[in-house]
Design a protein around this motif. Structure first.
Motif, PDB file in Angstrom:
ATOM      1  N   ILE A 141       0.866  -1.187   0.000  1.00  0.00           N
ATOM      2  CA  ILE A 141       0.000   0.000   0.000  1.00  0.00           C
ATOM      3  C   ILE A 141       0.896   1.229   0.000  1.00  0.00           C
ATOM      4  CG2 ILE A 141      -1.799   1.192   1.316  1.00  0.00           C
ATOM      5  CD1 ILE A 141      -2.106  -1.895   2.522  1.00  0.00           C
ATOM      6  N   THR A 142       0.701   2.113  -0.975  1.00  0.00           N
ATOM      7  CA  THR A 142       1.664   3.211  -1.166  1.00  0.00           C
ATOM      8  C   THR A 142       1.017   4.581  -0.956  1.00  0.00           C
ATOM      9  OG1 THR A 142       1.227   3.093  -3.549  1.00  0.00           O
ATOM     10  CG2 THR A 142       3.131   1.878  -2.724  1.00  0.00           C
ATOM     11  N   THR A 145       2.375  10.895  -0.876  1.00  0.00           N
ATOM     12  CA  THR A 145       3.517  11.794  -0.724  1.00  0.00           C
ATOM     13  C   THR A 145       4.733  11.351  -1.542  1.00  0.00           C
ATOM     14  OG1 THR A 145       3.920  10.589   1.313  1.00  0.00           O
ATOM     15  CG2 THR A 145       2.852  12.724   1.517  1.00  0.00           C
ATOM     16  N   SER A 168      -1.436  -1.334  -4.057  1.00  0.00           N
ATOM     17  CA  SER A 168      -2.659  -0.581  -3.786  1.00  0.00           C
ATOM     18  C   SER A 168      -2.243   0.874  -3.619  1.00  0.00           C
ATOM     19  CB  SER A 168      -3.276  -1.085  -2.477  1.00  0.00           C
ATOM     20  OG  SER A 168      -4.554  -1.544  -2.708  1.00  0.00           O
ATOM     21  N   PRO A 171      -5.586   6.508  -4.031  1.00  0.00           N
ATOM     22  CA  PRO A 171      -6.440   6.923  -5.152  1.00  0.00           C
ATOM     23  C   PRO A 171      -6.053   8.285  -5.742  1.00  0.00           C
ATOM     24  CG  PRO A 171      -7.770   6.048  -3.349  1.00  0.00           C
ATOM     25  CD  PRO A 171      -6.360   6.097  -2.845  1.00  0.00           C
ATOM     26  N   ILE A 206     -10.289   2.361  -1.304  1.00  0.00           N
ATOM     27  CA  ILE A 206     -10.204   1.730   0.028  1.00  0.00           C
ATOM     28  C   ILE A 206     -10.810   0.326  -0.035  1.00  0.00           C
ATOM     29  CG2 ILE A 206     -11.094   1.881   2.401  1.00  0.00           C
ATOM     30  CD1 ILE A 206     -10.177   4.632   2.536  1.00  0.00           C
ATOM     31  N   THR A 224       2.964   1.693   3.578  1.00  0.00           N
ATOM     32  CA  THR A 224       3.751   2.921   3.724  1.00  0.00           C
ATOM     33  C   THR A 224       2.743   4.060   3.758  1.00  0.00           C
ATOM     34  OG1 THR A 224       5.425   1.862   2.340  1.00  0.00           O
ATOM     35  CG2 THR A 224       5.697   4.210   2.776  1.00  0.00           C
ATOM     36  N   GLY A 225       2.522   4.630   4.933  1.00  0.00           N
ATOM     37  CA  GLY A 225       1.494   5.670   5.032  1.00  0.00           C
ATOM     38  C   GLY A 225       1.281   6.110   6.468  1.00  0.00           C
ATOM     39  N   GLY A 226       0.130   6.671   6.712  1.00  0.00           N
ATOM     40  CA  GLY A 226      -0.171   7.229   8.028  1.00  0.00           C
ATOM     41  C   GLY A 226      -0.593   6.168   9.036  1.00  0.00           C
ATOM     42  N   ALA A 228      -3.425   5.196  10.360  1.00  0.00           N
ATOM     43  CA  ALA A 228      -4.612   4.350  10.157  1.00  0.00           C
ATOM     44  C   ALA A 228      -4.269   3.098   9.363  1.00  0.00           C
ATOM     45  CB  ALA A 228      -5.707   5.143   9.448  1.00  0.00           C
ATOM     46  N   GLY A 244       5.243   3.891   9.098  1.00  0.00           N
ATOM     47  CA  GLY A 244       4.253   4.896   9.461  1.00  0.00           C
ATOM     48  C   GLY A 244       4.773   6.315   9.564  1.00  0.00           C
ATOM     49  N   GLU A 366       2.333  16.595  12.497  1.00  0.00           N
ATOM     50  CA  GLU A 366       3.144  16.292  11.311  1.00  0.00           C
ATOM     51  C   GLU A 366       2.507  17.002  10.113  1.00  0.00           C
ATOM     52  OE1 GLU A 366       2.623  12.504   9.442  1.00  0.00           O
ATOM     53  OE2 GLU A 366       4.719  12.345   8.842  1.00  0.00           O
ATOM     54  N   MET A 368       3.921  18.170   7.024  1.00  0.00           N
ATOM     55  CA  MET A 368       4.359  17.847   5.657  1.00  0.00           C
ATOM     56  C   MET A 368       4.225  19.048   4.712  1.00  0.00           C
ATOM     57  SD  MET A 368       3.039  13.932   5.332  1.00  0.00           S
ATOM     58  CE  MET A 368       1.410  14.285   5.954  1.00  0.00           C
ATOM     59  N   HIS A 396      10.783   7.323  14.499  1.00  0.00           N
ATOM     60  CA  HIS A 396      10.992   7.406  13.049  1.00  0.00           C
ATOM     61  C   HIS A 396      12.357   8.022  12.728  1.00  0.00           C
ATOM     62  CE1 HIS A 396      10.307   8.208   8.850  1.00  0.00           C
ATOM     63  NE2 HIS A 396       9.102   7.684   8.887  1.00  0.00           N
TER      64      HIS A 396
HETATM   65  P1  NAD Z   1      -2.343   7.864   4.025  1.00  0.00           P
HETATM   66  O1  NAD Z   1      -2.250   7.087   5.290  1.00  0.00           O
HETATM   67  O2  NAD Z   1      -3.480   8.783   3.824  1.00  0.00           O
HETATM   68  O3  NAD Z   1      -2.365   6.843   2.794  1.00  0.00           O
HETATM   69  C1  NAD Z   1      -1.424   5.819   2.630  1.00  0.00           C
HETATM   70  C2  NAD Z   1      -2.041   4.668   1.868  1.00  0.00           C
HETATM   71  O4  NAD Z   1      -2.969   3.995   2.713  1.00  0.00           O
HETATM   72  C3  NAD Z   1      -2.837   5.074   0.642  1.00  0.00           C
HETATM   73  O5  NAD Z   1      -2.656   4.119  -0.382  1.00  0.00           O
HETATM   74  C4  NAD Z   1      -4.271   5.084   1.137  1.00  0.00           C
HETATM   75  O6  NAD Z   1      -5.178   4.875   0.086  1.00  0.00           O
HETATM   76  C5  NAD Z   1      -4.248   3.947   2.110  1.00  0.00           C
HETATM   77  N1  NAD Z   1      -5.202   4.038   3.203  1.00  0.00           N
HETATM   78  C6  NAD Z   1      -5.234   5.010   4.163  1.00  0.00           C
HETATM   79  N2  NAD Z   1      -6.196   4.740   5.056  1.00  0.00           N
HETATM   80  C7  NAD Z   1      -6.782   3.585   4.654  1.00  0.00           C
HETATM   81  C8  NAD Z   1      -7.855   2.785   5.153  1.00  0.00           C
HETATM   82  N3  NAD Z   1      -8.512   3.117   6.270  1.00  0.00           N
HETATM   83  N4  NAD Z   1      -8.189   1.654   4.492  1.00  0.00           N
HETATM   84  C9  NAD Z   1      -7.535   1.287   3.367  1.00  0.00           C
HETATM   85  N5  NAD Z   1      -6.511   2.015   2.838  1.00  0.00           N
HETATM   86  C10 NAD Z   1      -6.154   3.136   3.465  1.00  0.00           C
HETATM   87  O7  NAD Z   1      -0.947   8.626   3.891  1.00  0.00           O
HETATM   88  P2  NAD Z   1      -0.458   9.669   2.794  1.00  0.00           P
HETATM   89  O8  NAD Z   1      -1.037  10.998   3.073  1.00  0.00           O
HETATM   90  O9  NAD Z   1      -0.591   9.111   1.440  1.00  0.00           O
HETATM   91  O10 NAD Z   1       1.083   9.692   3.187  1.00  0.00           O
HETATM   92  C11 NAD Z   1       1.568  10.467   4.231  1.00  0.00           C
HETATM   93  C12 NAD Z   1       1.786   9.688   5.506  1.00  0.00           C
HETATM   94  O11 NAD Z   1       2.601   8.562   5.256  1.00  0.00           O
HETATM   95  C13 NAD Z   1       2.536  10.514   6.530  1.00  0.00           C
HETATM   96  O12 NAD Z   1       2.054  10.241   7.820  1.00  0.00           O
HETATM   97  C14 NAD Z   1       3.977  10.047   6.363  1.00  0.00           C
HETATM   98  O13 NAD Z   1       4.790  10.224   7.491  1.00  0.00           O
HETATM   99  C15 NAD Z   1       3.762   8.596   6.073  1.00  0.00           C
HETATM  100  N6  NAD Z   1       4.883   8.025   5.325  1.00  0.00           N
HETATM  101  C16 NAD Z   1       5.720   7.170   5.963  1.00  0.00           C
HETATM  102  C17 NAD Z   1       6.790   6.637   5.282  1.00  0.00           C
HETATM  103  C18 NAD Z   1       7.757   5.707   5.950  1.00  0.00           C
HETATM  104  O14 NAD Z   1       8.627   5.173   5.257  1.00  0.00           O
HETATM  105  N7  NAD Z   1       7.654   5.459   7.233  1.00  0.00           N
HETATM  106  C19 NAD Z   1       7.012   6.975   3.943  1.00  0.00           C
HETATM  107  C20 NAD Z   1       6.115   7.843   3.307  1.00  0.00           C
HETATM  108  C21 NAD Z   1       5.043   8.355   4.008  1.00  0.00           C
END
Ligand code: NAD
Length: 471
Positions: A141-142, A145, A168, A171, A206, A224-226, A228, A244, A366, A368, A396
């Motif tokens: 999951i990407t 950012t 994934s 969107p 989602i 790789t994301g937030g 949640a 995260g 955070e 960004m 982190h």
């Molecule tokens: P995001 O959490 O909104 O989305 C990340 C991915 O998760 C997306 O593909 C999104 O569609 C999916 N997603 C989010 N919530 C979901 C849910 N409830 N169900 C299913 N899929 C879901 O994050 P973003 O805004 O795209 O990226 C920024 C965040 O990611 C920041 O918090 C940043 O610190 C973190 N990040 C961490 C790293 C790392 O290597 N640790 C790298 C890049 C970004």
């Protein structure tokens, strides 16, 4: 000179046959889907499962060639420029020049098969090997950012380890992610790889991410994301890697090279408009050097906002009630943000700076975006304690500028971050001006740290009883 016509004929036949085999394999490669893009998640997973089964029979030499094919297709100047431009256009985040650097970095410095080292134990009872072996099909999951950087670096690492991958994407980064996945598939096909080692769906959502996560044939999840999505994959019951959120503090003490620290902090904080999860998000400076630090940051592209009313206006503009960033300002430039509150600056302004207290939303959240609060503290010990608090236990990334080895060591031990950069900008931690390989999936919560091929592999033991030692 006599030329044997039979020899010439046989060479021509061989070349023609080779060419037609290559063309045939290019034409048959898609094997369902549209160069790795499928209508349904089920079809995407099934195609990846079939691809991975075939992949098991390929050699390590083949794997190395496929990884090289991914590097090459991304490094092709036209592709590099196109995906970098498209990422900024589609997500509205970050800057084209930075995306070029980050995509190139991912293609060049993500480790390949050399990462998979073998351990061997030999003795009277024989020979035992411990090798890195694939999980099978990984669901990745990407984020918005770093949409393309993450796909490049995950594809290289996951395929190097012998897996297939179902992506994934976010969107909001659909167009550029799908385009890149198709480019990778075409390059893999040309290199003779099994079709569909890297797949996704035509409408990332989602619902599709949930379908992917619960699919029984997905053996490992990488998010790789937030917070949640990291929590969701960790609750999935499957092997999961969670990369995260962060809130990286940078500490500056009285022993630091202040001119250099100021430049490093502005450069790190403004890199890709502060999108990287590792980028400096708040500075904590010892009082005796804070004025000189701010003076030098302003010399290096920081614009200081002093009026409390304007700072409040900024909070209202870019955050949701001081609790989280507004998406429309994430990854925007300092110039763009200032313009929205009626302040016009030139392109030389890269960071918006203000003094703040620890409980200020700009310190705690955070963001960004290139907004950097500076918090004054009486001494370095209090700076370190505050840095630990505002990092919120994400473990982190953190930075420190100091020449005091004892205090550098103290902060490293207390803050417990995956990346700790001393006397450099944050991006030195991912191999830009610092030693070491790169990754865009930094897994603090689950402990893999800076992920690489071996993070996406299982340790398996293979035991041969009796003999085979040469001592
Ligand atoms: P995001 O959490 O909104 O989305 C990340 C991915 O998760 C997306 O593909 C999104 O569609 C999916 N997603 C989010 N919530 C979901 C849910 N409830 N169900 C299913 N899929 C879901 O994050 P973003 O805004 O795209 O990226 C920024 C965040 O990611 C920041 O918090 C940043 O610190 C973190 N990040 C961490 C790293 C790392 O290597 N640790 C790298 C890049 C970004």
């Amino acid at each position: 000179m006599n030329i044997d016509e039979n020899v010439v004929e046989s060479i021509v036949k061989r070349v023609v046959s080779q060419l037609s085999t290559e063309t045939a394999s290019i034409q048959t490669c898609p094997s369902g889907g549209d160069w790795g893009v499928f209508e349904s998640m089920n079809d995407a997973v099934d195609a990846a499962v079939a691809a991975q089964r075939e992949y098991l029979n390929r050699s390590m030499h083949d794997r190395a060639r496929y990884v090289q094919a991914i590097r090459d297709v991304v490094l092709d100047q036209e592709n590099l420029e196109h995906i970098s431009r498209l990422a900024v256009e589609e997500t509205g985040m970050g800057g084209y020049e930075y995306k070029l650097i980050k995509n190139r970095l991912a293609a060049v410095k993500t480790p390949g098969i050399e990462d998979l080292t073998t351990d061997a134990m030999s003795g009277d009872d024989g020979l035992t090997l411990v090798e890195y072996s694939p999980f099978g099909v990984i669901g990745s999951i990407t984020p918005t950012t770093n949409p393309t950087e993450t796909i490049i670096c995950n594809s290289i690492g996951m395929l190097a380890a012998g897996n297939a991958v179902v992506f994934s994407p976010h969107p909001r980064a659909k167009k550029v992610s799908l385009h890149l996945i198709q480019l990778i598939n075409k390059a893999l096909c040309k290199a003779g790889a099994p079709a569909n080692l890297v797949v996704t769906v035509s409408a990332p959502s989602i619902e599709n991410t949930n379908a992917m996560m619960s699919h029984p044939k997905i053996r490992m999840l990488v998010a790789t994301g937030g917070p949640a999505i990291v929590k969701t994959v960790l609750s999935s019951g499957k092997k999961a890697i969670g990369a995260g959120a962060g809130n990286p503090p940078v500490v500056v003490d009285e022993t630091a090279d202040i001119e250099k620290a100021a430049k490093d902090i502005v450069d790190g904080c403004s890199f890709d408009n502060n999108l990287p999860c590792i980028a400096e998000k708040e500075a904590i400076a010892v009082d005796s050097v804070a004025d000189y630090l701010i003076f030098n940051m302003k010399k290096n592209g920081a614009y200081e906002v002093k009026d409390p009313a304007v700072i409040s206006q900024l909070v209202e503009l870019v955050t949701k009630e001081g609790k989280s960033p507004k998406t429309e300002f994430v990854g925007k430039s300092a110039k763009y943000i200032l313009d929205k509150i009626g302040i016009t600056v030139g392109d030389d302004v890269k960071v918006i700076l203000m003094e703040a207290k620890e409980d200020h939303p700009f310190v705690q959240v955070e963001l960004m975006m290139p907004i950097l609060p500076v918090v004054r503290v009486p001494d370095v010990d209090q700076a370190i304690e505050m840095a630990v608090r505002v990092e919120h236990g994400n473990r982190h990334t953190a930075m420190m500028h100091s020449r005091n080895v004892e205090k550098l060591t103290k902060m490293a031990k207390l803050i417990q971050t995956t990346i700790f950069v001393k006397n450099g900008p944050s991006y030195a931690g991912i191999g830009v001006g610092g030693e070491g390989y790169t990754t865009f999936t930094i897994a603090g919560p689950t402990g893999e740290g800076l992920t690489s091929a071996k993070s996406f592999a299982r340790r398996r033991r293979c035991v041969l009883v009796g003999g085979m030692d040469v001592r």
